[in-house]
Design a protein around this motif. Structure first.
Motif, mmCIF file in Angstrom:
data_model
loop_
_atom_site.group_PDB
_atom_site.id
_atom_site.type_symbol
_atom_site.label_atom_id
_atom_site.label_comp_id
_atom_site.label_asym_id
_atom_site.label_seq_id
_atom_site.Cartn_x
_atom_site.Cartn_y
_atom_site.Cartn_z
ATOM 1 N N ALA A 215 5.896 12.334 15.842
ATOM 2 C CA ALA A 215 6.242 11.971 14.470
ATOM 3 C C ALA A 215 7.183 13.009 13.876
ATOM 4 C CB ALA A 215 4.983 11.852 13.608
ATOM 5 N N LEU A 216 7.955 12.556 12.911
ATOM 6 C CA LEU A 216 8.926 13.432 12.249
ATOM 7 C C LEU A 216 8.404 13.766 10.866
ATOM 8 C CD1 LEU A 216 11.797 14.739 12.226
ATOM 9 C CD2 LEU A 216 12.670 12.528 11.489
ATOM 10 N N ASP A 217 9.101 13.326 9.853
ATOM 11 C CA ASP A 217 8.705 13.626 8.487
ATOM 12 C C ASP A 217 7.511 12.774 8.069
ATOM 13 O OD1 ASP A 217 11.724 14.081 8.768
ATOM 14 O OD2 ASP A 217 11.200 15.253 7.006
ATOM 15 N N GLN A 218 6.728 13.331 7.152
ATOM 16 C CA GLN A 218 5.557 12.634 6.657
ATOM 17 C C GLN A 218 5.602 12.595 5.140
ATOM 18 O OE1 GLN A 218 1.958 13.983 8.845
ATOM 19 N NE2 GLN A 218 3.400 15.290 9.926
ATOM 20 N N MET A 219 5.551 11.395 4.608
ATOM 21 C CA MET A 219 5.643 11.227 3.163
ATOM 22 C C MET A 219 5.030 9.891 2.801
ATOM 23 S SD MET A 219 9.689 10.277 2.877
ATOM 24 C CE MET A 219 10.072 11.744 3.825
ATOM 25 N N ASP A 220 4.703 9.722 1.521
ATOM 26 C CA ASP A 220 4.197 8.410 1.149
ATOM 27 C C ASP A 220 5.379 7.472 0.906
ATOM 28 O OD1 ASP A 220 5.126 8.959 -1.432
ATOM 29 O OD2 ASP A 220 3.151 9.457 -2.204
ATOM 30 N N ILE A 221 5.062 6.182 0.771
ATOM 31 C CA ILE A 221 6.107 5.171 0.648
ATOM 32 C C ILE A 221 6.944 5.395 -0.613
ATOM 33 C CG2 ILE A 221 6.555 2.697 0.465
ATOM 34 C CD1 ILE A 221 5.589 3.556 3.197
ATOM 35 N N LYS A 222 6.319 5.878 -1.677
ATOM 36 C CA LYS A 222 7.059 6.125 -2.915
ATOM 37 C C LYS A 222 8.145 7.184 -2.712
ATOM 38 C CE LYS A 222 3.576 4.782 -6.348
ATOM 39 N NZ LYS A 222 2.682 5.258 -7.439
ATOM 40 N N ASP A 223 7.845 8.232 -1.964
ATOM 41 C CA ASP A 223 8.836 9.273 -1.710
ATOM 42 C C ASP A 223 9.970 8.737 -0.837
ATOM 43 O OD1 ASP A 223 7.615 11.216 -3.223
ATOM 44 O OD2 ASP A 223 6.459 12.031 -1.559
ATOM 45 N N LEU A 224 9.611 7.928 0.164
ATOM 46 C CA LEU A 224 10.635 7.317 1.006
ATOM 47 C C LEU A 224 11.536 6.417 0.176
ATOM 48 C CD1 LEU A 224 11.760 6.814 3.845
ATOM 49 C CD2 LEU A 224 10.066 4.987 4.108
ATOM 50 N N LEU A 225 10.945 5.673 -0.737
ATOM 51 C CA LEU A 225 11.697 4.791 -1.624
ATOM 52 C C LEU A 225 12.651 5.596 -2.503
ATOM 53 C CD1 LEU A 225 11.956 1.814 -2.519
ATOM 54 C CD2 LEU A 225 10.158 2.261 -4.192
ATOM 55 N N ARG A 226 12.190 6.724 -3.003
ATOM 56 C CA ARG A 226 13.022 7.567 -3.864
ATOM 57 C C ARG A 226 14.242 8.099 -3.102
ATOM 58 N NH1 ARG A 226 12.952 12.707 -3.785
ATOM 59 N NH2 ARG A 226 10.886 12.784 -2.807
ATOM 60 N N ASN B 213 0.855 -1.174 0.000
ATOM 61 C CA ASN B 213 0.000 0.000 0.000
ATOM 62 C C ASN B 213 0.896 1.231 0.000
ATOM 63 O OD1 ASN B 213 -2.488 -1.349 0.234
ATOM 64 N ND2 ASN B 213 -2.236 -1.555 2.441
ATOM 65 N N ASN B 214 0.691 2.136 -0.934
ATOM 66 C CA ASN B 214 1.461 3.378 -0.918
ATOM 67 C C ASN B 214 0.791 4.363 0.035
ATOM 68 O OD1 ASN B 214 3.389 5.342 -1.603
ATOM 69 N ND2 ASN B 214 2.032 6.195 -3.166
ATOM 70 N N ASN B 215 0.866 4.046 1.323
ATOM 71 C CA ASN B 215 0.282 4.905 2.341
ATOM 72 C C ASN B 215 1.116 6.154 2.568
ATOM 73 O OD1 ASN B 215 -1.968 3.321 2.999
ATOM 74 N ND2 ASN B 215 -0.750 2.014 4.330
ATOM 75 N N PHE B 216 0.505 7.119 3.206
ATOM 76 C CA PHE B 216 1.177 8.363 3.587
ATOM 77 C C PHE B 216 1.345 8.317 5.098
ATOM 78 C CE2 PHE B 216 1.320 12.923 4.578
ATOM 79 C CZ PHE B 216 2.165 13.394 3.601
ATOM 80 N N TRP B 217 2.571 7.969 5.533
ATOM 81 C CA TRP B 217 2.784 7.727 6.954
ATOM 82 C C TRP B 217 3.813 8.669 7.557
ATOM 83 C CZ3 TRP B 217 -0.148 5.151 10.120
ATOM 84 C CH2 TRP B 217 -0.937 4.088 9.652
ATOM 85 N N PRO B 218 3.597 9.078 8.812
ATOM 86 C CA PRO B 218 4.641 9.788 9.554
ATOM 87 C C PRO B 218 5.659 8.793 10.087
ATOM 88 C CG PRO B 218 2.732 9.534 10.940
ATOM 89 C CD PRO B 218 2.361 8.932 9.603
ATOM 90 N N THR B 219 6.893 9.200 10.223
ATOM 91 C CA THR B 219 7.948 8.338 10.748
ATOM 92 C C THR B 219 8.617 9.022 11.933
ATOM 93 O OG1 THR B 219 9.628 9.259 9.257
ATOM 94 C CG2 THR B 219 8.384 7.353 8.466
ATOM 95 N N VAL B 220 9.333 8.219 12.738
ATOM 96 C CA VAL B 220 10.042 8.768 13.888
ATOM 97 C C VAL B 220 11.157 7.804 14.276
ATOM 98 C CG1 VAL B 220 8.484 7.706 15.583
ATOM 99 C CG2 VAL B 220 9.731 9.787 16.195
ATOM 100 N N ASP B 221 12.248 8.349 14.793
ATOM 101 C CA ASP B 221 13.375 7.549 15.253
ATOM 102 C C ASP B 221 13.079 7.010 16.651
ATOM 103 O OD1 ASP B 221 16.073 7.048 16.613
ATOM 104 O OD2 ASP B 221 16.736 7.544 14.584
ATOM 105 N N VAL B 222 13.436 5.744 16.893
ATOM 106 C CA VAL B 222 13.168 5.130 18.187
ATOM 107 C C VAL B 222 13.839 5.900 19.321
ATOM 108 C CG1 VAL B 222 15.129 3.517 18.008
ATOM 109 C CG2 VAL B 222 13.146 2.939 19.443
ATOM 110 N N ARG B 223 14.979 6.520 19.064
ATOM 111 C CA ARG B 223 15.658 7.304 20.096
ATOM 112 C C ARG B 223 14.882 8.574 20.418
ATOM 113 N NH1 ARG B 223 21.104 7.003 16.636
ATOM 114 N NH2 ARG B 223 19.441 7.344 15.080
ATOM 115 N N ASP B 224 14.197 9.120 19.424
ATOM 116 C CA ASP B 224 13.361 10.293 19.662
ATOM 117 C C ASP B 224 12.085 9.921 20.406
ATOM 118 O OD1 ASP B 224 15.166 11.996 18.379
ATOM 119 O OD2 ASP B 224 14.302 11.564 16.418
ATOM 120 N N VAL B 225 11.625 8.682 20.217
ATOM 121 C CA VAL B 225 10.502 8.191 21.005
ATOM 122 C C VAL B 225 10.896 8.106 22.478
ATOM 123 C CG1 VAL B 225 9.017 6.189 21.450
ATOM 124 C CG2 VAL B 225 9.436 6.933 19.105
ATOM 125 N N ALA B 226 12.100 7.602 22.737
ATOM 126 C CA ALA B 226 12.586 7.519 24.121
ATOM 127 C C ALA B 226 12.709 8.907 24.738
ATOM 128 C CB ALA B 226 13.938 6.801 24.152
#
Length: 242
Positions: free
Chosen positions: A154-165, A122-135
């Motif tokens: 959450a940090l940056d937000q992009m769809d999976i295609k952008d992350l792949l690029r 699924n080319n979802n649009f998801w926020p991401t975050v580093d586990v150390r920033d969660v801590a």
């Protein structure tokens, strides 16, 4: 999934009351706020947004339903019983691994993106975050968050295609996932409330670099057993029965 999440959380809440614990920080998930079909498409999601529980039931999205019910219950319990409860909702959690055998679901998603495999994503649009920033966020909320408050982490937000690029541009020698279908799930959300409390997350590039370095050290990027890398069920399109 419902019983361990909801009943398990209630057991923890009751244990806090029984042992005179005064403050609890609950780790929820972005899944508890991103599945709301009535939320305006042009409005970024904040802490006032909750996943629609009936919508989750209709789509058999039990993970999101469980997270939503457990978080709502925790905040209500805190208000009724005088327990200082704060909750926060991280997105996909990447970053260096502590464990190399039982990977968390988020790491499996990133690993699949890098290694590729037979499943269609699924080319979802998801926020991401580093586990150390969660801590860091956990400590920050424990020390500064008020009672009955909720925070997005959450940090940056992009769809999976952008992350792949981005990954292909920096690390061109991996196989990468090549089967992807656009879907309507958009999970754009803001962490302004957490940042106003003092949260300072890492840059996306640093998070990805440290994640891949950790995967390489653990041997997870080497395809040596002949078994294809599989994508966690929730991110596949169309759904595949386990």
């Amino acid at each position: 999934m419902m019983d361990p999440t909801v009943k398990g959380t209630m057991n923890v809440l009751k244990a806090c009351s029984a042992t005179t614990v005064k403050k609890l920080v609950l780790v929820s998930s972005a899944a508890s706020l991103c599945f709301n079909p009535d939320w305006p498409e042009d409005k970024i999601k904040d802490e006032s947004c909750w996943s629609d529980k009936e919508f989750c039931r209709e789509n058999e999205n039990w993970y999101s339903l469980a997270k939503t019910e457990a978080e709502e219950m925790s905040l209500e319990y805190g208000e009724k019983n005088g327990l200082h409860v704060a909750t926060f909702c991280p997105g996909l959690v990447f970053g260096p691994l502590l464990q190399h055998v039982a990977l968390n679901t988020s790491s499996k998603v990133l690993l699949y993106i890098i290694r590729g495999g037979p499943d269609t994503m699924n080319n979802n649009f998801w926020p991401t975050v580093d586990v150390r920033d969660v801590a860091d966020a956990l400590l920050l909320l424990y020390n500064k968050a008020g009672p009955s408050e909720r925070y997005i982490c959450a940090l940056d937000q992009m769809d999976i295609k952008d992350l792949l690029r981005i990954l292909k541009g920096v690390y061109p020698n991996y196989n990468y996932a090549d089967k992807m279908v656009d879907v309507g799930c958009k999970a754009a959300m803001t962490s302004a409330k957490l940042k106003n409390l003092g949260w300072r997350p890492r840059k996306l590039e640093d998070m990805l670099a440290d994640s891949i370095e950790s995967y390489e050290k653990a041997g997870l990027l080497q395809v040596s057993d002949g078994k294809p890398c599989r994508l966690p069920f929730f991110y596949r399109m169309p759904p595949v029965q386990e």
